[in-house]
Design a protein around this motif. Sequence first.
Motif, PDB file in Angstrom:
ATOM      1  N   LEU A 276      50.004  35.899  29.558  1.00 32.29           N
ATOM      2  CA  LEU A 276      51.034  36.879  29.902  1.00 32.29           C
ATOM      3  C   LEU A 276      52.334  36.184  30.291  1.00 32.29           C
ATOM      4  CD1 LEU A 276      51.907  39.798  30.380  1.00 32.29           C
ATOM      5  CD2 LEU A 276      50.950  39.637  32.691  1.00 32.29           C
ATOM      6  N   ALA A 277      52.220  35.098  31.073  1.00 40.02           N
ATOM      7  CA  ALA A 277      53.418  34.356  31.471  1.00 40.02           C
ATOM      8  C   ALA A 277      54.139  33.776  30.262  1.00 40.02           C
ATOM      9  CB  ALA A 277      53.031  33.238  32.436  1.00 40.02           C
ATOM     10  N   GLN A 278      53.377  33.273  29.285  1.00 42.67           N
ATOM     11  CA  GLN A 278      53.992  32.732  28.077  1.00 42.67           C
ATOM     12  C   GLN A 278      54.665  33.834  27.260  1.00 42.67           C
ATOM     13  OE1 GLN A 278      54.339  29.490  28.723  1.00 42.67           O
ATOM     14  NE2 GLN A 278      53.718  28.962  26.660  1.00 42.67           N
ATOM     15  N   LEU A 279      54.032  34.991  27.160  1.00 46.06           N
ATOM     16  CA  LEU A 279      54.643  36.109  26.442  1.00 46.06           C
ATOM     17  C   LEU A 279      55.949  36.542  27.113  1.00 46.06           C
ATOM     18  CD1 LEU A 279      51.473  38.263  25.650  1.00 46.06           C
ATOM     19  CD2 LEU A 279      52.829  36.947  24.015  1.00 46.06           C
ATOM     20  N   GLN A 280      55.950  36.553  28.427  1.00 48.10           N
ATOM     21  CA  GLN A 280      57.178  36.881  29.150  1.00 48.10           C
ATOM     22  C   GLN A 280      58.279  35.875  28.833  1.00 48.10           C
ATOM     23  OE1 GLN A 280      55.923  36.938  33.246  1.00 48.10           O
ATOM     24  NE2 GLN A 280      55.100  39.010  33.136  1.00 48.10           N
ATOM     25  N   ASP A 281      57.943  34.596  28.845  1.00 49.37           N
ATOM     26  CA  ASP A 281      58.934  33.563  28.548  1.00 49.37           C
ATOM     27  C   ASP A 281      59.463  33.701  27.119  1.00 49.37           C
ATOM     28  OD1 ASP A 281      58.676  32.563  31.054  1.00 49.37           O
ATOM     29  OD2 ASP A 281      57.549  30.772  30.513  1.00 49.37           O
ATOM     30  N   LEU A 282      58.577  33.991  26.164  1.00 42.98           N
ATOM     31  CA  LEU A 282      59.010  34.139  24.779  1.00 42.98           C
ATOM     32  C   LEU A 282      59.984  35.309  24.625  1.00 42.98           C
ATOM     33  CD1 LEU A 282      55.707  33.529  22.765  1.00 42.98           C
ATOM     34  CD2 LEU A 282      57.565  31.922  23.221  1.00 42.98           C
ATOM     35  N   LEU A 283      59.695  36.416  25.310  1.00 42.69           N
ATOM     36  CA  LEU A 283      60.589  37.571  25.237  1.00 42.69           C
ATOM     37  C   LEU A 283      61.950  37.259  25.843  1.00 42.69           C
ATOM     38  CD1 LEU A 283      58.251  40.580  26.102  1.00 42.69           C
ATOM     39  CD2 LEU A 283      59.426  40.163  23.956  1.00 42.69           C
ATOM     40  N   LEU A 284      61.947  36.599  26.991  1.00 41.38           N
ATOM     41  CA  LEU A 284      63.210  36.269  27.641  1.00 41.38           C
ATOM     42  C   LEU A 284      64.019  35.294  26.793  1.00 41.38           C
ATOM     43  CD1 LEU A 284      62.127  35.953  31.384  1.00 41.38           C
ATOM     44  CD2 LEU A 284      63.488  37.762  30.332  1.00 41.38           C
ATOM     45  N   ASP A 285      63.336  34.322  26.181  1.00 41.28           N
ATOM     46  CA  ASP A 285      64.044  33.377  25.311  1.00 41.28           C
ATOM     47  C   ASP A 285      64.663  34.089  24.112  1.00 41.28           C
ATOM     48  OD1 ASP A 285      63.374  31.314  26.984  1.00 41.28           O
ATOM     49  OD2 ASP A 285      61.697  30.590  25.764  1.00 41.28           O
ATOM     50  N   ALA A 286      63.905  35.023  23.516  1.00 41.70           N
ATOM     51  CA  ALA A 286      64.429  35.755  22.365  1.00 41.70           C
ATOM     52  C   ALA A 286      65.629  36.616  22.759  1.00 41.70           C
ATOM     53  CB  ALA A 286      63.331  36.627  21.760  1.00 41.70           C
ATOM     54  N   LEU A 287      65.531  37.300  23.882  1.00 34.06           N
ATOM     55  CA  LEU A 287      66.642  38.126  24.345  1.00 34.06           C
ATOM     56  C   LEU A 287      67.857  37.269  24.690  1.00 34.06           C
ATOM     57  CD1 LEU A 287      64.923  40.835  26.572  1.00 34.06           C
ATOM     58  CD2 LEU A 287      66.406  41.257  24.619  1.00 34.06           C
ATOM     59  N   ASP A 288      67.624  36.138  25.327  1.00 33.05           N
ATOM     60  CA  ASP A 288      68.722  35.260  25.704  1.00 33.05           C
ATOM     61  C   ASP A 288      69.469  34.762  24.468  1.00 33.05           C
ATOM     62  OD1 ASP A 288      70.062  33.618  27.890  1.00 33.05           O
ATOM     63  OD2 ASP A 288      69.390  32.019  26.555  1.00 33.05           O
ATOM     64  N   ALA A 289      68.722  34.351  23.448  1.00 32.04           N
ATOM     65  CA  ALA A 289      69.361  33.879  22.219  1.00 32.04           C
ATOM     66  C   ALA A 289      70.134  34.999  21.531  1.00 32.04           C
ATOM     67  CB  ALA A 289      68.302  33.303  21.274  1.00 32.04           C
ATOM     68  N   GLU A 290      69.572  36.216  21.539  1.00 32.78           N
ATOM     69  CA  GLU A 290      70.248  37.337  20.894  1.00 32.78           C
ATOM     70  C   GLU A 290      71.505  37.747  21.657  1.00 32.78           C
ATOM     71  OE1 GLU A 290      70.496  40.363  17.844  1.00 32.78           O
ATOM     72  OE2 GLU A 290      69.568  38.393  18.060  1.00 32.78           O
ATOM     73  N   VAL A 291      71.452  37.723  22.989  1.00 34.29           N
ATOM     74  CA  VAL A 291      72.630  38.062  23.789  1.00 34.29           C
ATOM     75  C   VAL A 291      73.736  37.034  23.568  1.00 34.29           C
ATOM     76  CG1 VAL A 291      73.485  38.233  26.159  1.00 34.29           C
ATOM     77  CG2 VAL A 291      71.368  39.378  25.529  1.00 34.29           C
ATOM     78  N   GLU A 292      73.360  35.765  23.506  1.00 29.76           N
ATOM     79  CA  GLU A 292      74.359  34.729  23.247  1.00 29.76           C
ATOM     80  C   GLU A 292      75.015  34.927  21.881  1.00 29.76           C
ATOM     81  OE1 GLU A 292      74.759  29.843  22.942  1.00 29.76           O
ATOM     82  OE2 GLU A 292      72.854  30.779  23.491  1.00 29.76           O
ATOM     83  N   LEU A 293      74.202  35.258  20.874  1.00 28.81           N
ATOM     84  CA  LEU A 293      74.749  35.497  19.537  1.00 28.81           C
ATOM     85  C   LEU A 293      75.649  36.730  19.538  1.00 28.81           C
ATOM     86  CD1 LEU A 293      74.687  34.506  16.593  1.00 28.81           C
ATOM     87  CD2 LEU A 293      72.762  36.051  16.206  1.00 28.81           C
ATOM     88  N   ALA A 294      75.252  37.767  20.263  1.00 28.61           N
ATOM     89  CA  ALA A 294      76.071  38.977  20.343  1.00 28.61           C
ATOM     90  C   ALA A 294      77.392  38.703  21.047  1.00 28.61           C
ATOM     91  CB  ALA A 294      75.303  40.077  21.071  1.00 28.61           C
ATOM     92  N   ALA A 295      77.368  37.837  22.060  1.00 27.44           N
ATOM     93  CA  ALA A 295      78.594  37.511  22.783  1.00 27.44           C
ATOM     94  C   ALA A 295      79.574  36.747  21.902  1.00 27.44           C
ATOM     95  CB  ALA A 295      78.265  36.694  24.028  1.00 27.44           C
ATOM     96  N   ARG A 296      79.060  35.970  20.955  1.00 26.33           N
ATOM     97  CA  ARG A 296      79.923  35.184  20.070  1.00 26.33           C
ATOM     98  C   ARG A 296      80.410  36.002  18.866  1.00 26.33           C
ATOM     99  NH1 ARG A 296      79.472  29.621  20.997  1.00 26.33           N
ATOM    100  NH2 ARG A 296      77.843  29.059  22.504  1.00 26.33           N
ATOM    101  N   SER A 297      79.834  37.175  18.654  1.00 24.32           N
ATOM    102  CA  SER A 297      80.181  37.992  17.493  1.00 24.32           C
ATOM    103  C   SER A 297      81.188  39.070  17.882  1.00 24.32           C
ATOM    104  CB  SER A 297      78.914  38.636  16.909  1.00 24.32           C
ATOM    105  OG  SER A 297      77.920  37.663  16.645  1.00 24.32           O
ATOM    106  N   ALA A 298      81.626  39.815  16.882  1.00 23.51           N
ATOM    107  CA  ALA A 298      82.534  40.929  17.138  1.00 23.51           C
ATOM    108  C   ALA A 298      81.821  41.995  17.977  1.00 23.51           C
ATOM    109  CB  ALA A 298      82.997  41.531  15.813  1.00 23.51           C
ATOM    110  N   PRO A 299      82.543  42.651  18.890  1.00 27.62           N
ATOM    111  CA  PRO A 299      81.908  43.674  19.736  1.00 27.62           C
ATOM    112  C   PRO A 299      81.218  44.743  18.901  1.00 27.62           C
ATOM    113  CG  PRO A 299      84.128  43.170  20.511  1.00 27.62           C
ATOM    114  CD  PRO A 299      83.971  42.491  19.187  1.00 27.62           C
ATOM    115  N   ASP A 300      79.966  45.029  19.258  1.00 29.33           N
ATOM    116  CA  ASP A 300      79.172  46.008  18.521  1.00 29.33           C
ATOM    117  C   ASP A 300      78.440  46.879  19.537  1.00 29.33           C
ATOM    118  OD1 ASP A 300      77.347  47.438  17.010  1.00 29.33           O
ATOM    119  OD2 ASP A 300      76.956  45.802  15.619  1.00 29.33           O
ATOM    120  N   ARG A 301      78.929  48.112  19.676  1.00 30.64           N
ATOM    121  CA  ARG A 301      78.365  48.998  20.701  1.00 30.64           C
ATOM    122  C   ARG A 301      76.891  49.290  20.453  1.00 30.64           C
ATOM    123  NH1 ARG A 301      77.715  54.344  20.641  1.00 30.64           N
ATOM    124  NH2 ARG A 301      78.972  54.518  18.737  1.00 30.64           N
TER     125      ARG A 301
END
Length: 436
Positions: A276-301
């Motif tokens: 469960l702890a590993q699954l939590q880490d994988l989800l947070l890593d995926a979200l973190d990478a996606e948020v970083e990519l979204a921050a570098r891209s054009a604003p998308d509501r």
Amino acid sequence: MLRREVVLVFGVRVQGSWPPAGYRPGPIHLYWQRPHNSVRSTAESRIKHTHESLGPLLWDAGVRCHREFPREDPENPGPLLSPAPSGLLVDAIELIRFDAHARTCLSAMRCSQAADAVAVFHGRMPAHAAPQDMVKLLRNCVDLDPEHEGGAYRRWAEEALPPGYEVARNQREAVYLCLITSRTGLPPLNEWSARRGLDVPDQWLLHLYEASQKPADTDLDAKKIPLVGGLSGVLGLRGLVAVGTEQDVVTPGYDVSYYAGSSYRHRTVYADVLVLAQLQDLLLDALDAEVELAARSAPDRRRIFRLERDLLVFRRSYLGADFGRKEMPGAILRRWQKEADTQAKSQALREDLTELARQVQTSETETTNAILGLIAAIGLPMATGLAIWAGLPDAGVTALWWTLLPVVTTSLVLILAVPGLRRLTLDAFRRRDRRR
């Protein structure tokens, strides 16, 4: 040494079928033969003794499958799975993937995830290994670095996985559970740890947790955790290590040895905590990478809204999961989350998404105001010019062009003078160029 059990937990990338050929749905069935009754580790029994919300995340047939590798098969003599280069003997493999909603969320992300499932290898160190060699063996067991030993340990792990499954590209070391017991008492490891004033159980705990002959100056007391059954344990981001401080013998009147229950817990509920702890880490890593990519891209509501919704669902499911009445698994999970800063990472993601949402809102407001200004900058002069042209006695084509000339000039001056109008016009041309 009697028990020398090792459980490896690490991220994998799923590109094959589910369940893979040869794998059965659900968790592995283990037994604990107690004096008056036996305990069987089915999905139903684990849910019964923990919390029903964990079923869809950890034990349902749709998210978990397993395969056992008995040491001998009557029809095919010899081991079904060859020993690892480290000497680890694996007797079962489990695969745990995300639930359907999480898989849908991950597939909608534009950032490619390193892992979307977790593999669990149940095994043991070979019986012929001397106690002094177990630390080195354990270090090799958890090694998944492609640069070490020519990638032999990682390559074996990927060959042990079913077709279409591979070790996560960013996985360098597996999280592990290790249980060591002795028939007569734990022998001392080496003089180096003895000089530090550590007693024999602490020597084993420190060396096994660090997987090193000369561990770093770890605060052992801060990482200790008392486990059920008279076990002394150490828990951290490397994993969970436990050693038996009592002799592991068969008590008169009982059919099983002293630490049979500890072995059962180690391979079931304690392993599930780290899964469960590993699954939590994988989800947070995926979200973190996606948020970083979204921050570098054009604003998308829509994209930001989807990420906010995904994070909310993850917080209410995987990040908010607990083991109910089971105090020890809950304590292990909370300790792991504290070591990994799980809650802090989740809060940071929430704050980042709030900031991105604010920026998107500001950008959309500015765009709306610019569009209204552009309409006014073009429409008002145009309407005024056409009204003047229509009132002229000789409203011909020549008069129309002479009327439109100051109108166009006025519109261009307004667009160049007002920053919002200028930015909107330039953005429109940039988008047109990108489409080309």
